[in-house]
Enzyme design. Structure first.
Site, PDB file in Angstrom:
ATOM      1  N   HIS A  51     -10.948  28.509  99.886  1.00  0.00           N
ATOM      2  CA  HIS A  51     -11.639  29.521  99.075  1.00  0.00           C
ATOM      3  C   HIS A  51     -12.738  28.862  98.239  1.00  0.00           C
ATOM      4  O   HIS A  51     -13.858  29.376  98.146  1.00  0.00           O
ATOM      5  CB  HIS A  51     -10.657  30.194  98.097  1.00  0.00           C
ATOM      6  CG  HIS A  51      -9.564  30.988  98.748  1.00  0.00           C
ATOM      7  ND1 HIS A  51      -8.256  30.608  98.708  1.00  0.00           N
ATOM      8  CD2 HIS A  51      -9.592  32.162  99.438  1.00  0.00           C
ATOM      9  CE1 HIS A  51      -7.508  31.496  99.329  1.00  0.00           C
ATOM     10  NE2 HIS A  51      -8.286  32.453  99.789  1.00  0.00           N
TER      11      HIS A  51
ATOM     12  N   MET B 257      -7.962  37.265  98.062  1.00  0.00           N
ATOM     13  CA  MET B 257      -6.700  37.862  97.599  1.00  0.00           C
ATOM     14  C   MET B 257      -5.994  36.895  96.641  1.00  0.00           C
ATOM     15  O   MET B 257      -4.801  37.024  96.382  1.00  0.00           O
ATOM     16  CB  MET B 257      -5.803  38.203  98.786  1.00  0.00           C
ATOM     17  CG  MET B 257      -6.423  39.283  99.667  1.00  0.00           C
ATOM     18  SD  MET B 257      -5.217  40.277 100.534  1.00  0.00           S
ATOM     19  CE  MET B 257      -4.390  39.059 101.507  1.00  0.00           C
ATOM     20  N   GLY B 258      -6.745  35.902  96.145  1.00  0.00           N
ATOM     21  CA  GLY B 258      -6.162  34.971  95.185  1.00  0.00           C
ATOM     22  C   GLY B 258      -5.291  33.921  95.839  1.00  0.00           C
ATOM     23  O   GLY B 258      -5.401  33.676  97.042  1.00  0.00           O
ATOM     24  N   ASN B 259      -4.448  33.274  95.016  1.00  0.00           N
ATOM     25  CA  ASN B 259      -3.668  32.115  95.462  1.00  0.00           C
ATOM     26  C   ASN B 259      -4.638  31.105  96.107  1.00  0.00           C
ATOM     27  O   ASN B 259      -4.484  30.690  97.250  1.00  0.00           O
ATOM     28  CB  ASN B 259      -2.571  32.530  96.455  1.00  0.00           C
ATOM     29  CG  ASN B 259      -1.594  31.387  96.680  1.00  0.00           C
ATOM     30  OD1 ASN B 259      -1.366  30.975  97.805  1.00  0.00           O
ATOM     31  ND2 ASN B 259      -1.055  30.851  95.621  1.00  0.00           N
TER      32      ASN B 259
ATOM     33  N   GLN C 274     -12.174  38.901 111.373  1.00  0.00           N
ATOM     34  CA  GLN C 274     -12.517  39.623 110.139  1.00  0.00           C
ATOM     35  C   GLN C 274     -14.000  39.439 109.804  1.00  0.00           C
ATOM     36  O   GLN C 274     -14.696  40.393 109.433  1.00  0.00           O
ATOM     37  CB  GLN C 274     -11.642  39.102 108.998  1.00  0.00           C
ATOM     38  CG  GLN C 274     -12.036  39.606 107.628  1.00  0.00           C
ATOM     39  CD  GLN C 274     -11.086  39.115 106.550  1.00  0.00           C
ATOM     40  OE1 GLN C 274      -9.979  39.612 106.427  1.00  0.00           O
ATOM     41  NE2 GLN C 274     -11.507  38.131 105.767  1.00  0.00           N
TER      42      GLN C 274
ATOM     43  N   GLU D 132     -14.872  31.530 108.191  1.00  0.00           N
ATOM     44  CA  GLU D 132     -14.709  31.581 109.654  1.00  0.00           C
ATOM     45  C   GLU D 132     -13.240  31.444 110.032  1.00  0.00           C
ATOM     46  O   GLU D 132     -12.861  31.712 111.167  1.00  0.00           O
ATOM     47  CB  GLU D 132     -15.505  30.446 110.304  1.00  0.00           C
ATOM     48  CG  GLU D 132     -16.991  30.669 110.272  1.00  0.00           C
ATOM     49  CD  GLU D 132     -17.771  29.530 110.909  1.00  0.00           C
ATOM     50  OE1 GLU D 132     -17.143  28.590 111.434  1.00  0.00           O
ATOM     51  OE2 GLU D 132     -19.006  29.601 110.861  1.00  0.00           O
ATOM     52  N   LYS D 133     -12.428  30.996 109.096  1.00  0.00           N
ATOM     53  CA  LYS D 133     -10.977  30.908 109.323  1.00  0.00           C
ATOM     54  C   LYS D 133     -10.458  32.255 109.854  1.00  0.00           C
ATOM     55  O   LYS D 133      -9.603  32.300 110.735  1.00  0.00           O
ATOM     56  CB  LYS D 133     -10.302  30.528 108.006  1.00  0.00           C
ATOM     57  CG  LYS D 133      -8.872  30.942 107.821  1.00  0.00           C
ATOM     58  CD  LYS D 133      -7.959  30.001 108.514  1.00  0.00           C
ATOM     59  CE  LYS D 133      -6.501  30.170 108.178  1.00  0.00           C
ATOM     60  NZ  LYS D 133      -6.023  31.542 108.067  1.00  0.00           N
TER      61      LYS D 133
ATOM     62  N   GLN E 270      -4.071  46.620 103.515  1.00  0.00           N
ATOM     63  CA  GLN E 270      -4.200  45.797 104.719  1.00  0.00           C
ATOM     64  C   GLN E 270      -2.903  45.097 105.120  1.00  0.00           C
ATOM     65  O   GLN E 270      -2.888  44.312 106.059  1.00  0.00           O
ATOM     66  CB  GLN E 270      -5.326  44.779 104.548  1.00  0.00           C
ATOM     67  CG  GLN E 270      -5.019  43.636 103.588  1.00  0.00           C
ATOM     68  CD  GLN E 270      -6.267  42.809 103.321  1.00  0.00           C
ATOM     69  OE1 GLN E 270      -7.218  43.266 102.709  1.00  0.00           O
ATOM     70  NE2 GLN E 270      -6.270  41.580 103.809  1.00  0.00           N
TER      71      GLN E 270
HETATM   72  P1  AMP Z   1      -7.869  35.577 101.598  1.00  0.00           P
HETATM   73  O1  AMP Z   1      -7.657  35.255 100.162  1.00  0.00           O
HETATM   74  O2  AMP Z   1      -6.870  34.937 102.500  1.00  0.00           O
HETATM   75  O3  AMP Z   1      -8.102  37.029 101.855  1.00  0.00           O
HETATM   76  O4  AMP Z   1      -9.243  34.867 101.984  1.00  0.00           O
HETATM   77  C1  AMP Z   1     -10.428  35.097 101.255  1.00  0.00           C
HETATM   78  C2  AMP Z   1     -11.570  34.442 101.976  1.00  0.00           C
HETATM   79  O5  AMP Z   1     -11.331  33.052 102.110  1.00  0.00           O
HETATM   80  C3  AMP Z   1     -11.760  34.991 103.402  1.00  0.00           C
HETATM   81  O6  AMP Z   1     -13.153  35.123 103.665  1.00  0.00           O
HETATM   82  C4  AMP Z   1     -11.125  33.924 104.259  1.00  0.00           C
HETATM   83  O7  AMP Z   1     -11.668  33.855 105.560  1.00  0.00           O
HETATM   84  C5  AMP Z   1     -11.499  32.661 103.467  1.00  0.00           C
HETATM   85  N1  AMP Z   1     -10.623  31.544 103.791  1.00  0.00           N
HETATM   86  C6  AMP Z   1      -9.268  31.540 103.849  1.00  0.00           C
HETATM   87  N2  AMP Z   1      -8.820  30.342 104.236  1.00  0.00           N
HETATM   88  C7  AMP Z   1      -9.914  29.556 104.430  1.00  0.00           C
HETATM   89  C8  AMP Z   1     -10.115  28.208 104.860  1.00  0.00           C
HETATM   90  N3  AMP Z   1      -9.089  27.405 105.153  1.00  0.00           N
HETATM   91  N4  AMP Z   1     -11.388  27.748 104.954  1.00  0.00           N
HETATM   92  C9  AMP Z   1     -12.445  28.553 104.649  1.00  0.00           C
HETATM   93  N5  AMP Z   1     -12.321  29.832 104.247  1.00  0.00           N
HETATM   94  C10 AMP Z   1     -11.083  30.327 104.146  1.00  0.00           C
END
Ligand code: AMP
Length: 283
Positions: free
Chosen positions: A37, A30-32, A155, A150-151, A61
């Site tokens: 990531h 979702m960026g940022n 999901q 795995e964070k 979501q």
């Molecule tokens: P999000 O942008 O938050 O939707 O996350 C995108 C992907 O990055 C998802 O598969 C998350 O599980 C993964 N992610 C988010 N934070 C971490 C982290 N600290 N370490 C590893 N993967 C992450």
């Protein structure tokens, strides 16, 4: 590195790669973006010849409690970060591209047994939104492999179940949680925290590690461990939604004798809802 916004342009690029017999890995986000990531993108680039990263803040979501419009959007900085880690194409579809007829009448995917527990209970509709957008993105990109963190352990399992149930021809790979030096799992939501709250938030990982140590020492009263951890979190100023010890493979309730466990938690701190989890394997 190329940036594309339309499904047609993305598919044309993936087809060109396929014509050259390249393998493709996909990392939805979702960026940022942060180091967590990027660690997934690096993993993806080790596993396949070409890497697609999507950036899409999925309205479907978000629940009422989290403000969609406040979610941090930093696409320019994200693109810069991705240029150094092995991403070949960034896919940034608009909401209209993903949901041309709006969201209410759109087909929804739901994964039973995964969306009715832990975060699913506290965020009604959240996992349907995740399952729906991930199914769409997997169909759009048609990669060989997709990497998820795995964070977001629930999901990750939900997506593995979805891919198995719908016979999607893709391998789902998990990447380890990337943490800062205090142990706090990197998250876009950490931006909602003040400096002081960031220090408090580190207590979440510490508390999970303490639960793990107690289990490894032979403690089998999981319910008491969970309650004790919630109390400790409260003393640290973290309001626990849950601390739960589950079977790692399906997130079923763990019982004494189970060997492969996952300890998961969600807490609220100021404006942020933080989640974390760790593995616990018993001999
Ligand atoms: P999000 O942008 O938050 O939707 O996350 C995108 C992907 O990055 C998802 O598969 C998350 O599980 C993964 N992610 C988010 N934070 C971490 C982290 N600290 N370490 C590893 N993967 C992450």
């Amino acid at each position: 590195m190329q940036s594309v916004e339309t499904i047609t342009a993305l598919r044309a690029q993936v087809k060109a790669w396929r014509d050259h017999k390249y393998t493709v890995a996909f990392v939805p986000t979702m960026g940022n973006l942060h180091e967590g990531h990027l660690s997934l993108v690096k993993k993806a680039s080790e596993l396949a010849d070409k890497v697609v990263v999507s950036i899409f803040v999925n309205p479907l979501q978000f629940d009422d409690k989290e403000d969609l419009s406040a979610y941090p959007r930093t696409v320019k900085a994200d693109i810069q970060m991705l240029s150094s880690v092995g991403c070949d194409v960034i896919f940034t579809p608009s909401v209209d591209t993903m949901y041309p007829k709006g969201m209410t009448s759109h087909t929804h995917i739901s994964v039973p047994d995964m969306d009715d527990k832990l975060c699913g209970l506290r965020r009604p509709g959240h996992f349907d939104g995740v399952a729906t957008v991930v199914t769409k993105l997997l169909n759009i990109v048609q990669a060989d492999i997709a990497v998820f963190g795995e964070k977001d352990y629930q999901q990750l399992l939900l997506i593995k179940h979805l891919v198995r149930d719908l016979n999607l021809p893709i391998d789902i790979v998990g990447g380890p949680t990337f943490r800062d030096e205090s142990g706090l799992a990197m998250s876009s939501r950490n931006q909602y925290l003040s400096e002081k709250q960031r220090k408090q938030a580190a207590g979440l990982h510490q508390t999970l590690l303490a639960v793990k140590q107690n289990i490894e020492r032979g403690e089998q009263d999981f319910s008491a461990l969970q309650q004790d951890a919630c109390n400790k979190l409260k003393l640290l100023g973290l309001a626990a939604e849950y601390v739960d010890i589950r079977r790692a493979n399906d997130l079923g309730q763990a019982i004494s004798g189970d060997k492969d466990l996952r300890i998961l938690a969600a807490v609220r701190l100021g404006k942020a809802r933080l989640i974390d989890n760790i593995a616990c394997h018993l001999a």
